[in-house]
Write a protein that holds these residues in place. Structure first.
Motif, mmCIF file in Angstrom:
data_model
loop_
_atom_site.group_PDB
_atom_site.id
_atom_site.type_symbol
_atom_site.label_atom_id
_atom_site.label_comp_id
_atom_site.label_asym_id
_atom_site.label_seq_id
_atom_site.Cartn_x
_atom_site.Cartn_y
_atom_site.Cartn_z
ATOM 1 N N PHE A 193 58.050 27.618 50.879
ATOM 2 C CA PHE A 193 58.378 29.028 50.678
ATOM 3 C C PHE A 193 59.273 29.229 49.470
ATOM 4 O O PHE A 193 59.164 30.217 48.756
ATOM 5 C CB PHE A 193 59.043 29.601 51.936
ATOM 6 C CG PHE A 193 58.053 30.145 52.908
ATOM 7 C CD1 PHE A 193 57.839 31.508 53.016
ATOM 8 C CD2 PHE A 193 57.309 29.286 53.692
ATOM 9 C CE1 PHE A 193 56.905 32.005 53.902
ATOM 10 C CE2 PHE A 193 56.371 29.771 54.580
ATOM 11 C CZ PHE A 193 56.176 31.133 54.689
ATOM 12 N N LYS A 194 60.187 28.285 49.239
ATOM 13 C CA LYS A 194 61.113 28.484 48.120
ATOM 14 C C LYS A 194 60.527 27.998 46.819
ATOM 15 O O LYS A 194 60.874 28.488 45.745
ATOM 16 C CB LYS A 194 62.405 27.721 48.428
ATOM 17 C CG LYS A 194 63.124 28.381 49.598
ATOM 18 C CD LYS A 194 64.617 28.242 49.501
ATOM 19 C CE LYS A 194 65.268 29.054 50.599
ATOM 20 N NZ LYS A 194 65.835 28.225 51.635
ATOM 21 N N ASN A 195 59.650 27.008 46.900
ATOM 22 C CA ASN A 195 59.214 26.362 45.675
ATOM 23 C C ASN A 195 57.723 26.047 45.731
ATOM 24 O O ASN A 195 57.332 24.892 45.678
ATOM 25 C CB ASN A 195 60.037 25.075 45.516
ATOM 26 C CG ASN A 195 60.043 24.604 44.100
ATOM 27 O OD1 ASN A 195 59.518 25.289 43.218
ATOM 28 N ND2 ASN A 195 60.592 23.426 43.875
ATOM 29 N N PRO A 196 56.877 27.083 45.828
ATOM 30 C CA PRO A 196 55.442 26.813 45.899
ATOM 31 C C PRO A 196 54.906 26.400 44.524
ATOM 32 O O PRO A 196 55.337 26.960 43.511
ATOM 33 C CB PRO A 196 54.853 28.160 46.316
ATOM 34 C CG PRO A 196 55.820 29.172 45.835
ATOM 35 C CD PRO A 196 57.167 28.528 45.837
ATOM 36 N N HIS A 197 54.012 25.423 44.491
ATOM 37 C CA HIS A 197 53.505 24.960 43.203
ATOM 38 C C HIS A 197 52.067 25.363 42.953
ATOM 39 O O HIS A 197 51.731 25.820 41.873
ATOM 40 C CB HIS A 197 53.634 23.430 43.110
ATOM 41 C CG HIS A 197 55.027 22.997 42.844
ATOM 42 N ND1 HIS A 197 55.560 22.972 41.583
ATOM 43 C CD2 HIS A 197 56.009 22.598 43.674
ATOM 44 C CE1 HIS A 197 56.804 22.569 41.648
ATOM 45 N NE2 HIS A 197 57.110 22.333 42.909
#
Lengths: 315, 319
Positions: free
Chosen positions: A243-247
């Motif tokens: 959720f915070k760091n989707p790639h």
């Protein structure tokens, strides 16, 4: 690993496309394509993706309701891919499934008691204690004891889903696969069912595979998330990471589409080119905004941070 | 309020059986020009019945009382022929299930052109360009081939787009959408919602948007009506309802939505379930499920209490 309860290695399920009078096979639909998946004990693992991405097929493969074409399933370290029908019985006792539609997954002609009785018998409960066990189960899922003498049509959707969960629990499973268990329910009832599942996880140490298309739900209660697109896992990570760091561009598209909490307009460009014209293995390429020459490269799941895997050539 | 395009007054709908069952009980609201009014509630609250009574599509057994005023006419008193002129042309509707709302035996062209023909359009050549224009309006890729395809050849999102296209084809004054995105994926849902907003703005429509999902409301609505068991419990502007709800039911609905922020704690759902229309409780309809119930709630139906200029609530606890 000792605390891994379920391990999938390169699961494949291809459905043949048949044409003509002779039913010649002209191609395959790759419903599940080389999926690796791990579930740790007492963990809730989420699988998300749009409809048609192979989530439900995967669920059925895990229970061996579909015969898989390739790959291995390990349950508690034991290979269950080659079990015979008889041996499967004890495997299915430990792995249970709850389906999406509580209206069609209960037999309308059986009372709740007889619906639950089959499972209780299988679990080797002695005859005099069976009724007691059933009322215990009903209590566990928050239904009154006397509901065992009723028929499914006398219950609301949420209550029926509770009965389905009770039925799954009747065999004392270690893992429950939930295939969109709340998407047919109203929000308030959905919250009741979610609370129940969380409670069960804490009370009896259950592990859950939770299949859904609702990212709010995933964010709320899954520990680890697999994002699936066209039969392949495109990204997997612990929930907070994803959720915070989707790639992956697809994960970002999904997250941006959650109504109400949109930070930016999702860049859902639908048409780049037709599939056949794109020289890439990436299934998401026709919808991807970042598509470039690089995408022709080999595509594997790569670990970019600890526990965070992405299948995209651009990263 | 100044200039409502649609006014619903004391709408009561009963179903005639051995005993009469009241589905809707004294519904009052109005729809302003150009605004989107959301009706929110769980299944079985009478949301869809409200829409059906406006369209004059109630089942034969149902009887509607009260007034639905539209352009100086009471829709409830019009004959079938008069209603047929209004449907599609002045008020149109999009239904929940895109899979069953299109006839599988007719091509998209046949179904689209039917609307124009039914409302007296005869020029065949122009018919096709009109239909193509609809598909372009709702952004169907490759409209020329899609026009002659059949519903099964289209995806759920595309079918819903076509239905929305049909609904706005004759540039009606009001469009009623009954849970148009419930059956769809989040990504498609987003596209349908933005399409809906875009068309509404472009054509200056007023809309009645029915949903059970409060997170969708934040995307489309201007004002919100919270409905429960055939009555209105709370009504107000969107921001005010979402950020500052007064009725325990509205609060319960908002608390039931899971999210990343609520991780690690239990949700606080509304206990129990919606009563069926035959055994609705006395007093405040919500009291059996209300956590703050008091003695008066079981006896007396609460009065309308204004908490601000245009936000009111029916609850004994709000003073």
């Amino acid at each position: 690993m000792k605390d891994t309860i379920l391990e999938l290695r390169g699961i494949k399920k291809y459905f043949p496309i048949q044409k003509g009078l002779l039913k010649r096979t002209v191609g395959y639909i790759k419903a599940v394509d080389h999926v690796d998946l791990f579930v740790k004990r007492n963990q809730i693992v989420g699988i998300v993706g749009e409809s048609g991405c192979g989530k439900s097929t995967l669920a059925r493969c895990i229970l061996r309701l579909y015969e898989i074409d390739d790959g291995k399933i390990f349950f508690n370290g034991k290979d269950v891919t080659t079990l015979t029908k008889k041996e499967l019985k004890s495997y299915r006792q430990k792995v249970q499934i709850v389906f999406q539609d509580p209206y069609s997954s209960l037999n309308p002609k059986l009372t709740i008691k007889s619906s639950l009785m089959d499972g209780v018998k299988q679990a080797n409960v002695e005859k005099p204690k069976r009724i007691e066990k059933i009322s215990e189960l009903l209590e566990l899922v928050g239904l009154p004891k006397d509901s065992m003498h009723k028929y499914p049509h006398q219950f609301s959707g949420g209550q029926r889903q509770r009965i389905c969960i009770a039925r799954a629990l009747s065999l004392n499973p270690e893992l429950i696969v939930c295939d969109e268990p709340v998407s047919a329910l109203d929000v308030s009832v959905q919250a009741q069912i979610i609370n129940l599942l969380m409670e069960l996880k804490e009370k009896i140490g259950l592990s859950l595979i939770f299949i859904t298309h609702d990212l709010n739900l995933v964010g709320y209660f899954c520990d680890y998330v697999y994002v699936m697109y066209m039969g392949k896992i495109v990204e997997c990570a612990p929930t907070l990471d994803i959720f915070k760091n989707p790639h992956h561009p697809y994960t970002r598209l999904l997250l941006d589409s959650i109504p109400g909490k949109r930070k930016q307009r999702p860049d859902s460009v639908f048409i780049n080119k037709q599939d056949s014209q794109l020289n890439t293995q990436c299934g998401f390429a026709p919808r991807c905004k970042y598509f470039s020459k690089k995408c022709e490269n080999n595509l594997d799941l790569r670990e970019i941070e600890k526990g965070h895997w992405v299948r995209c050539s651009l990263i | 309020m100044e200039n409502p395009i649609l006014t619903v007054q004391d709408l009561t709908v009963q179903i005639k059986n051995q005993q009469d069952i009241t589905i809707l009980n004294n519904i009052n609201f109005d729809l302003q020009k150009g605004e989107t009014l959301c009706i929110v509630g769980e299944s079985g609250c009478g949301k869809s019945f409200t829409a059906l009574s406006i369209m004059g599509l109630l089942p034969k057994k149902a009887k509607a009382y009260g007034k639905i005023m539209f352009k100086g006419k009471n829709l409830l008193q019009l004959s079938n022929e008069e209603l047929r002129d209004i449907r599609g042309k002045e008020i149109s509707m999009v239904f929940q299930d895109p899979l069953t709302s299109l006839n599988p035996l007719f091509s998209i062209y046949e179904q689209l052109s039917e609307i124009f023909i039914a409302h007296g359009f005869k020029n065949k050549k122009e018919l096709k360009t009109r239909c193509l224009k609809i598909l372009e309006d709702v952004k169907i890729p490759d409209p020329k081939t899609k026009l002659f395809s059949y519903p099964h050849e289209l995806s759920g999102g595309q079918r819903q787009r076509i239905l929305i296209g049909m609904a706005v084809a004759l540039e009606p004054d009001i469009i009623i959408a009954d849970e148009p995105t419930t059956a769809l994926d989040v990504t498609i849902q987003y596209e349908i919602l933005s399409l809906f907003n875009r068309l509404k703005r472009k054509k200056g429509l007023s809309a009645l948007y029915i949903t059970h999902d409060l997170s969708v409301v934040s995307e489309v609505g201007d004002r919100v009506i919270i409905m429960y068991a055939g009555t209105i419990l709370e009504q107000g502007p969107k921001e005010s309802i979402l950020n500052n709800p007064y009725h325990p039911y509205t609060k319960g609905l908002l608390n039931s939505i899971p999210s990343l922020e609520k991780r690690g704690s239990y949700l606080t759902p509304i206990p129990g379930f919606v009563p069926s229309a035959e055994n609705r409780p006395k007093g405040c309809p919500f009291h059996p499920r209300c956590l703050k119930k008091q003695a008066i709630c079981t006896k007396k139906v609460p009065d309308k209490t204004f908490v601000s200029d245009n936000h009111f609530v029916y609850c004994h606890l709000v003073k």
